[in-house]
Enzyme design. Structure first.
Site, PDB file in Angstrom:
ATOM      1  CB  THR A 212      -6.164  11.494 -12.739  1.00 36.51           C
ATOM      2  OG1 THR A 212      -5.747  12.589 -13.560  1.00 36.51           O
ATOM      3  CG2 THR A 212      -6.101  11.879 -11.278  1.00 36.51           C
TER       4      THR A 212
ATOM      5  CB  SER B 204      -4.955   9.408 -20.435  1.00 34.32           C
ATOM      6  OG  SER B 204      -6.042  10.280 -20.626  1.00 34.32           O
TER       7      SER B 204
ATOM      8  CG  HIS C  11      -8.087  13.352 -22.537  1.00 32.03           C
ATOM      9  ND1 HIS C  11      -7.608  14.639 -22.533  1.00 32.03           N
ATOM     10  CD2 HIS C  11      -7.743  12.832 -21.330  1.00 32.03           C
ATOM     11  CE1 HIS C  11      -7.022  14.895 -21.367  1.00 32.03           C
ATOM     12  NE2 HIS C  11      -7.083  13.809 -20.618  1.00 32.03           N
TER      13      HIS C  11
ATOM     14  CG  ASN D 209       2.957  16.566 -17.973  1.00 31.23           C
ATOM     15  OD1 ASN D 209       3.725  15.860 -17.316  1.00 31.23           O
ATOM     16  ND2 ASN D 209       2.369  17.614 -17.457  1.00 31.23           N
TER      17      ASN D 209
ATOM     18  CB  CYS E 149      -2.958  20.291 -14.042  1.00 30.35           C
ATOM     19  SG  CYS E 149      -3.239  18.816 -14.953  1.00 30.35           S
TER      20      CYS E 149
HETATM   21  N1  PLP Z   1      -0.205  11.880 -16.618  1.00 34.80           N
HETATM   22  C1  PLP Z   1       0.277  12.694 -17.556  1.00 34.80           C
HETATM   23  C2  PLP Z   1       1.720  12.625 -17.939  1.00 34.80           C
HETATM   24  C3  PLP Z   1      -0.569  13.623 -18.187  1.00 34.80           C
HETATM   25  O1  PLP Z   1      -0.079  14.443 -19.113  1.00 34.80           O
HETATM   26  C4  PLP Z   1      -1.930  13.665 -17.795  1.00 34.80           C
HETATM   27  C5  PLP Z   1      -2.848  14.672 -18.372  1.00 34.80           C
HETATM   28  O2  PLP Z   1      -2.472  15.797 -18.622  1.00 34.80           O
HETATM   29  C6  PLP Z   1      -2.386  12.769 -16.814  1.00 34.80           C
HETATM   30  C7  PLP Z   1      -1.483  11.883 -16.251  1.00 34.80           C
HETATM   31  C8  PLP Z   1      -3.799  12.749 -16.371  1.00 34.80           C
HETATM   32  O3  PLP Z   1      -4.615  12.112 -17.318  1.00 34.80           O
HETATM   33  P1  PLP Z   1      -6.204  12.338 -17.329  1.00 34.80           P
HETATM   34  O4  PLP Z   1      -6.421  13.729 -17.840  1.00 34.80           O
HETATM   35  O5  PLP Z   1      -6.730  11.294 -18.263  1.00 34.80           O
HETATM   36  O6  PLP Z   1      -6.673  12.142 -15.940  1.00 34.80           O
END
Ligand code: PLP
Length: 390
Positions: free
Chosen positions: A72, A203, A205, A155, A329
């Site tokens: 993010t 990211s 995790h 995602n 989310c």
């Molecule tokens: N971008 C995508 C495509 C994601 O799938 C996610 C997390 O679900 C993020 C950004 C956000 O990453 P983070 O959870 O490390 O903030």
């Protein structure tokens, strides 16, 4: 009851090797990487080693990697950072930033917030598989366009975008190209040079590393406005004492992901294809969302007629299966996914969706259990559904 975790797009467990490498940085090598003494130097060395490991997985230079608190922040830093540098171009008429209509909220909401500040944003349409329409991309480019931000892989439905072609268009028109590769790292070979990517979000995790840490690749020569002011730790772009244990974890996770990519890809693709076939063959009026081939190796995204996704998730959970309706989310919101609406589903169709995302530790037996259990659960829910007329 044994749990079967099929929500690896939401997050992954920390790999044991990653954890073991992180542990000493909590209690033994706890120095501040900015300190001049030996303890500081040890932390600094670990930071730079991690930077090298992260750079290798995307074929960048270590000096082009900035550590952040996750995907993010990386997305915000890339998009707002370049937007604020281009504020003076705001007076033009054309759309200034081009993105897609199926981006993760970390990009989508960032663009929405810039829109409120006066930037113009074009949200490109996608086809029924979720692939960005390249002709629409070219048509949307104007002299005022300074950024294209399009994710490498989605995602929710797992669709992979034609990044190389988008990169070429961006280069031809001399526009900066950012890609959110959070879901793609470790699953696809990525090469920022070959694909002409200027900024790329990572990211930890999602690749068996710890939560709360990520990275942004910024090609040498690109200048961003910092979003956080302070001590200027990361190339004066990102202030804040570095999260050394987390960064060490991300570095190790990248190293392992790269080493295991070929083997993981083969293994996961096999399991995923078995799962997709098993579900589509055994459940009537079931459909696969996303592209049949251009999809992430671990993603199976379905929709079932006359089914409420949330009830399906709860019923599967009772049987030990962790699944999702879409992105983590949006899973607590009851609005239909904007990604599914963008690929042309109706709100009712979008509500009957199920995302199963596999990981390294899933087994053939687990997939067989899902193939056996899912039709029973869908049939039971359909019996109670007024929408199911059979
Ligand atoms: N971008 C995508 C495509 C994601 O799938 C996610 C997390 O679900 C993020 C950004 C956000 O990453 P983070 O959870 O490390 O903030």
């Amino acid at each position: 009851m044994k749990r079967i975790y099929l929500d690896h797009a939401a997050t992954t467990p920390v790999d044991r090797e990653v954890l073991l490498e992180m542990l000493p940085y909590f209690t033994r090598f706890y120095g501040n990487a900015s300190s001049l003494h030996t303890d500081g130097s040890l932390a600094h060395e670990a930071l730079e080693k991690a930077r090298e490991r992260v750079s290798e997985i995307i074929n960048a230079q270590p000096s082009e990697i900035i550590f952040t608190s996750g995907g993010t922040e990386s997305d915000n830093m890339a998009i707002k950072g370049i937007a604020y540098k281009n504020r003076d171009k705001i007076k033009g008429k054309g759309p200034h930033i081009i993105t897609s209509s199926i981006e993760h909220p970390a990009v989508f909401e960032t663009c929405k917030s810039l829109e409120k500040e006066g930037f113009k944003i074009k949200y490109l349409p996608v086809d029924k598989y979720g692939i960005v329409k390249l002709d629409a991309l070219e048509e949307s480019i104007s002299k005022d366009t300074f950024l294209i931000s399009i994710m490498t892989a989605n995602n929710e439905i797992g669709t992979i975008q034609p990044i190389e072609k988008i990169g070429k268009i961006a280069r031809d028109y001399d526009i900066i190209f950012h890609t959110d590769a959070v879901q793609a790292v470790g699953k696809l070979p990525l090469d920022v040079k070959k694909t002409n990517v200027d900024m790329l979000s990572i990211s930890s995790h999602k690749i068996y590393g710890p939560k709360g840490v990520g990275a942004l690749y910024i090609k040498k020569g690109i200048i961003l406005q910092p979003l956080l002011n302070g001590g200027g730790h990361e190339r004066k772009l990102r202030s804040g004492t570095e999260n050394i244990p987390g960064i060490v974890g991300l570095g190790k996770a990248c190293e392992l992901a790269q080493k295991r990519m070929e083997k993981d890809t083969k293994y996961l693709k096999n399991l995923r294809d078995k799962l997709i076939k098993g579900v589509l063959d055994n459940i009537e009026e079931s459909y696969l969302n996303g592209h049949p081939e251009k999809r992430l190796v671990n993603n199976a995204h379905f929709r079932f007629a006359a089914i409420e996704g949330e009830s399906l998730i709860m019923s599967l959970d009772e049987r030990g299966i962790a699944a999702s309706t879409g992105s983590a989310c949006s899973s607590k919101k009851l609005q239909p996914s904007y990604v599914l609406l963008a690929i042309g589903l109706t709100p009712v169709e979008a509500h009957g969706s199920l995302r199963l995302t596999l990981g390294r530790k899933n087994t053939k037996n687990e997939i067989e259990y899902v193939i056996e259990t899912l039709p029973k659960v869908v049939n039971r829910l359909r019996e109670m559904s007024p929408l199911w007329k059979k």
